[in-house]
Design a protein around this motif. Sequence first.
Motif, mmCIF file in Angstrom:
data_model
loop_
_atom_site.group_PDB
_atom_site.id
_atom_site.type_symbol
_atom_site.label_atom_id
_atom_site.label_comp_id
_atom_site.label_asym_id
_atom_site.label_seq_id
_atom_site.Cartn_x
_atom_site.Cartn_y
_atom_site.Cartn_z
ATOM 1 N N ALA A 189 0.627 30.998 -51.767
ATOM 2 C CA ALA A 189 -0.406 29.840 -52.293
ATOM 3 C C ALA A 189 -1.659 31.001 -52.386
ATOM 4 O O ALA A 189 -2.552 30.996 -52.453
ATOM 5 N N GLU A 247 -0.552 29.043 -57.292
ATOM 6 C CA GLU A 247 -1.078 28.170 -58.922
ATOM 7 C C GLU A 247 -0.943 28.857 -59.764
ATOM 8 O O GLU A 247 -0.296 28.544 -61.105
ATOM 9 N N ASN A 248 -0.669 30.429 -59.719
ATOM 10 C CA ASN A 248 -0.581 30.907 -61.376
ATOM 11 C C ASN A 248 0.418 31.616 -62.186
ATOM 12 O O ASN A 248 0.324 32.102 -62.636
ATOM 13 N N HIS A 256 6.859 27.540 -64.626
ATOM 14 C CA HIS A 256 6.872 28.022 -62.956
ATOM 15 C C HIS A 256 7.258 29.778 -63.063
ATOM 16 O O HIS A 256 8.555 28.736 -62.860
#
Length: 438
Positions: A79, A85-86, A127
């Motif tokens: 994280a 997130e990316n 993801h």
Amino acid sequence: MMANTAVTLENIVALCKRRGFIFQTADIYNGLNGVYDSGPLGTLMKENIRQAWKRSLKQLPYDIVFFDGALLGNEAMWAASGHVENFHDPLVECKACNARFRTDDVDLEKACARCGKKEWSESREFHMMFKTNLGASVEQASVAYLRPETAQSIFVNFKNIFSSSRVKIPFGVAQLGKAFRNEITPKQFLFRMREFEQMEMEFFCTREQSKELFDFWRAERLSFFTRIGITSERLRLRDHETDELSHYSSATSDVEYLFPFGWKELEGIAHRGNYDLTQHSKHSGKELSVFDESTKQSFIPDVVECSVGVDRLFLTLLFDAYVQEQLEKETRTVLRLHPVIAPIKAGLFPLVESLGEPFARLAKDLQGEGIEVQYDASGSIGKRYRRHDEIGTPFCFTYDYQSETDGAVTIRHRDSMQQERIAMDQIGLYLRTALMWK
Ligand code: GAP
């Protein structure tokens, strides 16, 4: 310069299977998409690639230490790095057959290549990290990820490495190991895989040093590839446009290779600024700065990263080295690999099996010294040459009846096919000299 037009992806895949470089994983159960095993020759060649990379770093006038981190990491770490997130790719689905593609791999104006219908979903983010749970618990606290790059374990260990090793800024930490990405469409054999190996080096420096070092590493990494034998005209440096930059990077250059399917990234050199250490310091609450004696101030170092995939480099070397030559009576396939990279350094052939003893003994001696040679006594000498041409063996030595009396053997060079006589007791020295490398 053209791509190597003598070769197709199919040639390379077939050669890899036929000669034991690379096999599809669990082949007898129809394989696992984007996952491969290395055969005996592939294992040797990959080790040569790793060794060349390590040697190239050790030869430089900088402190570079080596590190080997875990493959699993906890959620907090990923994280903080921004990956939770990316780290995704855009995905589009065919609503008719449910096939999924990377959005940038398909023309949405055209029909689905799988079923021929044109019913595309909206593009959405997919993801790419492999997520799992440690132990029997499925609570959030047990979530772990297989690493999608090796770099982060270096950053989270920065203080451990800095305080336990005798290094000073600027210095590098290099790591070699597996990485995992749930690529939407693995393709072009080893080019885009789901399980692959990276060789990464994070170079820690001050902000003032970083610009010059970024330029230094761009040039150095480009030169590495030509030094291991890749055709320089098929290599180039390309700077990323601002909208291409990863979430952590303020500048990136790729070393690109001209594959038969176009110019593609081989290695990325990224100016990561102090993004990673700052993120990990914030999220963990731990101090990750160092003290600068000259300014008497603490600072978080900048990082220049060099990152290349072992498998992608392996594929590049095969593409670049593969040649088909028309001889008088036949076509010969030859891999013109640099001796340092070639899986087998020399073939040792007795002309007939009854003359085998001296070379069988020499083969064991050289292997004991770490020089990979192959004793090969079966088939005509011509057939043995062809076998070794195809796997890139740079030298073949033949022991014949005359060798019994004069102690000399024939050396045949892979690329020129020229032959000459040398003393048998010079073979070891000859190979050691050929394997000296800068
Ligand atoms: N730490 C930075 C990083 O991972 P990247 O450009 O995503 O950057 C670096 O990957 C290198 O790793 C690439 O240049 C390529 O050689 C290799 N690589 C990345 N994804 C790969 C994949 N799916 N299969 C094979 N090699 C891959």
